[in-house]
Motif scaffolding. Structure first.
Motif, PDB file in Angstrom:
ATOM      1  N   MET A 136      44.509  59.187  66.890  1.00 14.06           N
ATOM      2  CA  MET A 136      43.792  60.270  66.212  1.00 14.06           C
ATOM      3  C   MET A 136      44.324  61.654  66.586  1.00 14.06           C
ATOM      4  O   MET A 136      44.585  62.481  65.704  1.00 14.06           O
ATOM      5  CB  MET A 136      42.291  60.193  66.549  1.00 14.06           C
ATOM      6  CG  MET A 136      41.475  61.326  65.962  1.00 14.06           C
ATOM      7  SD  MET A 136      41.370  61.260  64.167  1.00 14.06           S
ATOM      8  CE  MET A 136      40.145  59.980  63.985  1.00 14.06           C
ATOM      9  N   ILE A 137      44.503  61.927  67.895  1.00 16.42           N
ATOM     10  CA  ILE A 137      44.937  63.273  68.289  1.00 16.42           C
ATOM     11  C   ILE A 137      46.344  63.570  67.778  1.00 16.42           C
ATOM     12  O   ILE A 137      46.640  64.701  67.407  1.00 16.42           O
ATOM     13  CB  ILE A 137      44.815  63.519  69.813  1.00 16.42           C
ATOM     14  CG1 ILE A 137      45.585  62.496  70.624  1.00 16.42           C
ATOM     15  CG2 ILE A 137      43.362  63.569  70.234  1.00 16.42           C
ATOM     16  CD1 ILE A 137      45.597  62.764  72.119  1.00 16.42           C
ATOM     17  N   GLN A 138      47.196  62.557  67.708  1.00 16.66           N
ATOM     18  CA  GLN A 138      48.539  62.775  67.171  1.00 16.66           C
ATOM     19  C   GLN A 138      48.496  63.028  65.669  1.00 16.66           C
ATOM     20  O   GLN A 138      49.264  63.828  65.143  1.00 16.66           O
ATOM     21  CB  GLN A 138      49.442  61.581  67.486  1.00 16.66           C
ATOM     22  CG  GLN A 138      49.836  61.510  68.939  1.00 16.66           C
ATOM     23  CD  GLN A 138      50.819  60.371  69.215  1.00 16.66           C
ATOM     24  OE1 GLN A 138      51.389  59.785  68.302  1.00 16.66           O
ATOM     25  NE2 GLN A 138      50.981  60.051  70.490  1.00 16.66           N
ATOM     26  N   LEU A 139      47.582  62.364  64.964  1.00 19.44           N
ATOM     27  CA  LEU A 139      47.431  62.588  63.525  1.00 19.44           C
ATOM     28  C   LEU A 139      47.015  64.027  63.245  1.00 19.44           C
ATOM     29  O   LEU A 139      47.558  64.673  62.347  1.00 19.44           O
ATOM     30  CB  LEU A 139      46.412  61.617  62.940  1.00 19.44           C
ATOM     31  CG  LEU A 139      46.087  61.808  61.458  1.00 19.44           C
ATOM     32  CD1 LEU A 139      47.309  61.521  60.594  1.00 19.44           C
ATOM     33  CD2 LEU A 139      44.915  60.933  61.050  1.00 19.44           C
ATOM     34  N   LEU A 140      46.061  64.529  64.005  1.00 16.43           N
ATOM     35  CA  LEU A 140      45.603  65.908  63.802  1.00 16.43           C
ATOM     36  C   LEU A 140      46.734  66.903  64.041  1.00 16.43           C
ATOM     37  O   LEU A 140      46.858  67.899  63.320  1.00 16.43           O
ATOM     38  CB  LEU A 140      44.406  66.209  64.715  1.00 16.43           C
ATOM     39  CG  LEU A 140      43.128  65.432  64.407  1.00 16.43           C
ATOM     40  CD1 LEU A 140      42.075  65.697  65.466  1.00 16.43           C
ATOM     41  CD2 LEU A 140      42.605  65.749  63.021  1.00 16.43           C
ATOM     42  N   LYS A 141      47.571  66.633  65.041  1.00 15.05           N
ATOM     43  CA  LYS A 141      48.722  67.504  65.300  1.00 15.05           C
ATOM     44  C   LYS A 141      49.774  67.362  64.207  1.00 15.05           C
ATOM     45  O   LYS A 141      50.324  68.358  63.731  1.00 15.05           O
ATOM     46  CB  LYS A 141      49.358  67.184  66.654  1.00 15.05           C
ATOM     47  CG  LYS A 141      48.567  67.683  67.832  1.00 15.05           C
ATOM     48  CD  LYS A 141      49.258  67.544  69.165  1.00 15.05           C
ATOM     49  CE  LYS A 141      50.326  66.525  69.282  1.00 15.05           C
ATOM     50  NZ  LYS A 141      50.855  66.325  70.620  1.00 15.05           N
ATOM     51  N   ALA A 142      50.066  66.147  63.793  1.00 11.28           N
ATOM     52  CA  ALA A 142      51.125  65.894  62.807  1.00 11.28           C
ATOM     53  C   ALA A 142      50.812  66.517  61.454  1.00 11.28           C
ATOM     54  O   ALA A 142      51.717  66.868  60.705  1.00 11.28           O
ATOM     55  CB  ALA A 142      51.353  64.389  62.662  1.00 11.28           C
ATOM     56  N   THR A 143      49.530  66.667  61.137  1.00 12.53           N
ATOM     57  CA  THR A 143      49.131  67.257  59.858  1.00 12.53           C
ATOM     58  C   THR A 143      48.879  68.756  59.987  1.00 12.53           C
ATOM     59  O   THR A 143      48.403  69.388  59.048  1.00 12.53           O
ATOM     60  CB  THR A 143      47.874  66.562  59.305  1.00 12.53           C
ATOM     61  OG1 THR A 143      46.853  66.577  60.305  1.00 12.53           O
ATOM     62  CG2 THR A 143      48.167  65.127  58.897  1.00 12.53           C
TER      63      THR A 143
END
Length: 68
Positions: free
Chosen positions: A13-20
């Motif tokens: 989840m935290i990587q998804l928020l950063k990647a977007t």
């Protein structure tokens, strides 16, 4: 709506928020998850390492991410 193609089986989840680009840092991502600002498939979810998979919907700060 943001469509995000996951490479592999999942993205935390935290990587998804950063990647977007919805947050600037991993620390900021952890804070918004801890504070209950993120919805996962319609429900508030507090798991920072949650494995987000294709077909999932994540909502944060007025944005919707569809994982494909």
């Amino acid at each position: 709506m943001i469509e995000f193609k996951v490479n592999g089986d999942f993205i935390p989840m935290i990587q998804l928020l950063k990647a977007t680009n919805l947050v600037q840092t991993g620390g900021e991502a952890q804070i918004v998850v801890d504070e209950g600002e993120v919805k996962y498939n319609g429900q508030v979810d507090y798991r920072k390492r949650l494995k987000v998979k294709a077909g999932d919907i994540v909502e944060f700060n007025g944005e919707t991410i569809k994982v494909i």
